[in-house]
Design a protein around this motif. Structure first.
Motif, mmCIF file in Angstrom:
data_model
loop_
_atom_site.group_PDB
_atom_site.id
_atom_site.type_symbol
_atom_site.label_atom_id
_atom_site.label_comp_id
_atom_site.label_asym_id
_atom_site.label_seq_id
_atom_site.Cartn_x
_atom_site.Cartn_y
_atom_site.Cartn_z
ATOM 1 N N ALA A 114 0.814 -1.218 0.000
ATOM 2 C CA ALA A 114 0.000 0.000 0.000
ATOM 3 C C ALA A 114 0.847 1.267 0.000
ATOM 4 O O ALA A 114 0.300 2.374 -0.051
ATOM 5 C CB ALA A 114 -0.929 0.006 1.208
ATOM 6 N N PHE A 115 2.156 1.109 0.029
ATOM 7 C CA PHE A 115 3.025 2.285 -0.011
ATOM 8 C C PHE A 115 2.860 3.066 -1.312
ATOM 9 O O PHE A 115 3.211 4.248 -1.376
ATOM 10 C CB PHE A 115 4.485 1.849 0.166
ATOM 11 N N TRP A 116 2.307 2.431 -2.353
ATOM 12 C CA TRP A 116 2.152 3.151 -3.624
ATOM 13 C C TRP A 116 1.226 4.355 -3.445
ATOM 14 O O TRP A 116 1.402 5.381 -4.131
ATOM 15 C CB TRP A 116 1.608 2.213 -4.706
ATOM 16 N N MET A 117 0.258 4.264 -2.503
ATOM 17 C CA MET A 117 -0.616 5.416 -2.268
ATOM 18 C C MET A 117 0.149 6.562 -1.607
ATOM 19 O O MET A 117 -0.110 7.739 -1.873
ATOM 20 C CB MET A 117 -1.802 4.995 -1.403
ATOM 21 N N VAL A 118 1.090 6.205 -0.736
ATOM 22 C CA VAL A 118 1.934 7.244 -0.136
ATOM 23 C C VAL A 118 2.860 7.832 -1.182
ATOM 24 O O VAL A 118 3.075 9.058 -1.240
ATOM 25 C CB VAL A 118 2.736 6.650 1.041
ATOM 26 N N ALA A 119 3.416 6.960 -2.038
ATOM 27 C CA ALA A 119 4.345 7.443 -3.065
ATOM 28 C C ALA A 119 3.658 8.397 -4.037
ATOM 29 O O ALA A 119 4.299 9.333 -4.552
ATOM 30 C CB ALA A 119 4.942 6.254 -3.823
ATOM 31 N N MET A 120 2.369 8.191 -4.284
ATOM 32 C CA MET A 120 1.658 9.078 -5.200
ATOM 33 C C MET A 120 1.520 10.499 -4.652
ATOM 34 O O MET A 120 1.295 11.445 -5.405
ATOM 35 C CB MET A 120 0.262 8.513 -5.492
ATOM 36 N N THR A 121 1.657 10.666 -3.348
ATOM 37 C CA THR A 121 1.522 11.999 -2.743
ATOM 38 C C THR A 121 2.863 12.707 -2.580
ATOM 39 O O THR A 121 2.894 13.834 -2.089
ATOM 40 C CB THR A 121 0.850 11.876 -1.361
ATOM 41 N N ALA A 178 12.566 10.951 -1.818
ATOM 42 C CA ALA A 178 11.886 11.410 -3.033
ATOM 43 C C ALA A 178 12.506 10.790 -4.281
ATOM 44 O O ALA A 178 11.804 10.557 -5.279
ATOM 45 C CB ALA A 178 11.943 12.933 -3.110
ATOM 46 N N ALA A 179 13.806 10.499 -4.251
ATOM 47 C CA ALA A 179 14.490 9.949 -5.419
ATOM 48 C C ALA A 179 14.380 8.424 -5.507
ATOM 49 O O ALA A 179 14.573 7.851 -6.580
ATOM 50 C CB ALA A 179 15.956 10.351 -5.408
ATOM 51 N N ARG A 180 14.090 7.755 -4.396
ATOM 52 C CA ARG A 180 14.110 6.292 -4.372
ATOM 53 C C ARG A 180 12.715 5.689 -4.160
ATOM 54 O O ARG A 180 12.577 4.574 -3.664
ATOM 55 C CB ARG A 180 15.044 5.784 -3.272
ATOM 56 N N LEU A 181 11.670 6.381 -4.560
ATOM 57 C CA LEU A 181 10.313 5.860 -4.352
ATOM 58 C C LEU A 181 10.081 4.522 -5.051
ATOM 59 O O LEU A 181 9.493 3.593 -4.448
ATOM 60 C CB LEU A 181 9.275 6.899 -4.805
ATOM 61 N N PRO A 182 10.486 4.330 -6.311
ATOM 62 C CA PRO A 182 10.276 3.015 -6.955
ATOM 63 C C PRO A 182 11.024 1.896 -6.235
ATOM 64 O O PRO A 182 10.489 0.789 -6.072
ATOM 65 C CB PRO A 182 10.776 3.221 -8.382
ATOM 66 N N GLU A 183 12.259 2.161 -5.825
ATOM 67 C CA GLU A 183 13.031 1.129 -5.121
ATOM 68 C C GLU A 183 12.391 0.778 -3.777
ATOM 69 O O GLU A 183 12.342 -0.399 -3.387
ATOM 70 C CB GLU A 183 14.468 1.602 -4.907
ATOM 71 N N ILE A 184 11.901 1.796 -3.076
ATOM 72 C CA ILE A 184 11.254 1.538 -1.788
ATOM 73 C C ILE A 184 9.983 0.716 -1.975
ATOM 74 O O ILE A 184 9.723 -0.245 -1.239
ATOM 75 C CB ILE A 184 10.948 2.868 -1.081
#
Length: 602
Positions: free
Chosen positions: A432-439, A589-595
């Protein structure tokens, strides 16, 4: 006109299926060619007293006898089904994986070895001065364990949930007996039996003591098992819910606290003169079932037959009360509607936000803090980690202080245990981190996200660390060192928030949600070790200036102004935490996909 079949009335007794006719052959009732309403062979007749009987060739058998034997037969047949069913559930559960089979066998062998060692130790205690005190208190602790364990291991025995049998045509009386028989199968009852046999062997002397022991051992075992069943049945709605399953994750914490309590109690007993200090407690406990059954063996061995009879009668009465209460609970549980279905049919009610959430700031900071606090309250893994950290952070300083071996600096352990919760902040979000990453679209958004999570953690950690430090100072009567201990705790907490933010961004890992004991996804154990231990080492290095200042103040002067460490440590912790969050935000902010990839593996 066809003659209508009529039902047997008071003057014509009803036919009993399965009765025998005059020739001794069983009959199921009138055949298809029999006239309707004609009495069939083997039908029940009425005597002068109005009591019906069944003719079985030569002698009539009262129907009351049949009615009395029917429940016993039903109980035996139900037990003959549930006991093999439990064995089948156990066997099929072990077939799921080799690891589970190995764990079960290892735990079983360990439990049996411990039981054998206890049995041998109790037998060797035979004839000592305080053996009666030991056996009585040991039985009481055993009963307490049987009462508590269903709350923490509700899924360990599938037969603990009687609602699985609600669709079967079972009466409460046979169901109670069958479930009790199924409860006597397993490693736990065997362990308890060994302990009770050892207690009886240690205290029984003479023919009277041996005779009472033969009755007391199975009676105490039945009391323990029935107590566990009563607790499980009374709380089955809770245990099968989400909140009830959360209790299972806390079983390790209960064991850890119990070990500390036993250790502390053993030390206190050594200081107080040994087991003689427990004699007053045992004098009361020996009248509490099931310890009363064990106490009856010692009473009969001493020649106090009246006291032994009273203790046995008290245990029998307690067993009868527990069985009656269990049976009524089964009836209520299997006939009353579930509260969850009733709530589902009611119109939804708008709930107001808790008072704490209304005090949180608006905007992104308040939203993230609410989410983090709800994770702590609702997510089983997060809740277990927090409760474990809170308990261990309290146990270590306080128990060391009570034992006279601790210092006030042990209070920093509380801040350290809670600071670990800052590590792997994104792992608890899982996929569910993808929802956080979208913000998060900029380092500023990442900074606000991390800062809000750190603030939510500080909302619990700061007052808790202060409370533990004050309690430790009170137990040690060292109020002078309280300001410096608080300053060190706050500095350590700030350093762990800083390193935790960096570790959450650089070394995220997934926390499996479908496993009750795994906190790291397969293949990510190395990341977890680096994140936690590397972060703790970094936090210790960041606290080095405050630690060096504390040492210098003590070396320079015994009466130095150590109180200055409270404001300095607090300010230093806040500064280090702010710097750590600033450094971690651009990387996040730079490593959102990796996280997202790392935390989604579980």
């Amino acid at each position: 006109m066809t003659r209508a079949a009529h039902r047997p009335g008071d003057d014509e007794p009803a036919q009993v299926p399965g009765a025998a006719d005059a020739s001794g052959q069983p009959t199921e009732g009138p055949g298809p060619g029999a006239a309707a309403g004609a009495p069939a062979a083997g039908a029940a007749s009425s005597d002068r007293t109005g009591t019906s009987s069944v003719r079985t060739g030569t002698s009539p058998v009262r129907s009351g006898t049949v009615a009395r034997t029917a429940p016993r037969a039903s109980m035996a047949s139900a037990a003959s089904v549930l006991v093999p069913l439990k064995l089948s559930l156990l066997r099929n559960g072990l077939r799921q994986s080799t690891g589970r089979t190995a764990a079960y066998i290892a735990s079983g062998v360990l439990a049996l070895l411990v039981a054998a060692a206890q049995l041998l130790g109790l037998v060797l205690l035979r004839g000592t001065a305080h053996v009666g005190t030991v056996t009585v208190l040991l039985t009481a602790v055993l009963a307490l364990g049987w009462a508590v364990m269903p709350l923490f291991f509700p899924g360990g025995d599938e037969t603990l949930d009687p609602t699985r049998l609600v669709m079967l045509p079972l009466r409460p009386h046979p169901l109670t007996g069958a479930l009790l028989a199924a409860s006597l199968v397993g490693i736990g009852p065997l362990f308890a039996l060994c302990l009770l046999v050892g207690s009886a062997a240690a205290t029984a002397r003479g023919a009277a003591g041996t005779a009472v022991a033969v009755v007391a051992v199975p009676l105490a075992l039945l009391l323990c098992v029935t107590l566990a069943r009563v607790v499980a049945t009374a709380n089955i709605r809770l245990l099968t819910s989400r909140k009830g399953r959360d209790l299972a994750v806390l079983s390790g914490l209960v064991i850890a606290v119990g070990v500390q309590v036993v250790n502390f109690g053993a030390q206190r007993l050594g200081e107080a003169g040994g087991l003689a200090a427990l004699d007053p407690v045992a004098a009361v406990v020996r009248w509490l079932p099931p310890a009363a059954a064990t106490g009856a063996v010692a009473s009969a061995s001493e020649g106090a037959y009246g006291r032994a009879a009273g203790q046995l009668l008290l245990s029998v009465a307690a067993l009868a009360v527990l069985l009656r209460y269990w049976r009524r609970s089964l009836v209520r549980l299997m006939t009353a509607p579930d509260s969850s279905t009733l709530a589902a049919g009611e119109p939804a009610r708008k709930e107001s936000a808790p008072a704490l959430e209304r005090l949180l700031p608006e905007g992104r900071t308040g939203t993230v803090m609410r989410r983090a606090l709800r994770y702590v309250w609702r997510d089983p893994k997060t809740k277990a980690a927090w409760i474990t950290a809170l308990a261990i952070g309290l146990i270590v300083p306080l128990f060391n202080a009570l034992q006279g071996r601790g210092t006030i600096y042990f209070a920093c352990f509380a801040a350290g245990m809670l600071g670990i919760q800052m590590y792997n902040q994104f792992g608890q979000d899982t996929s569910a981190f993808w929802m956080v990453a979208m913000t998060i679209s900029s380092p500023r958004d990442a900074y606000l996200e991390l800062r809000a999570r750190a603030l939510a953690l500080s909302l619990i950690t700061l007052p808790y660390s202060a409370s533990v430090t004050v309690a430790t100072a009170a137990l040690l009567d060292n109020w002078r060192a309280l300001p410096e201990a608080l300053g060190l705790s706050f500095a350590l907490l700030g350093a762990m928030l800083a390193t935790g933010a960096v570790a959450s961004v650089r070394f995220p890992y997934s926390i499996p949600q479908d496993s009750g004991y795994k906190n790291v996804a397969p293949g990510q154990a190395g990341l977890a070790w680096i994140s936690i231990f590397g972060g703790m080492l970094g936090a210790a290095l960041l606290c080095a200036p405050v630690i060096a200042l504390t040492i210098w103040l003590h070396v320079a002067s015994a009466d130095g102004p150590t109180w200055i460490l409270l404001p300095l440590g607090t300010a230093y912790g806040a500064l280090v935490a702010a710097v750590g969050l600033r450094l971690a935000a651009p990387q996040a902010a730079a490593r959102l996909p990796e996280i997202l990839t790392a935390v989604s593996k579980g």
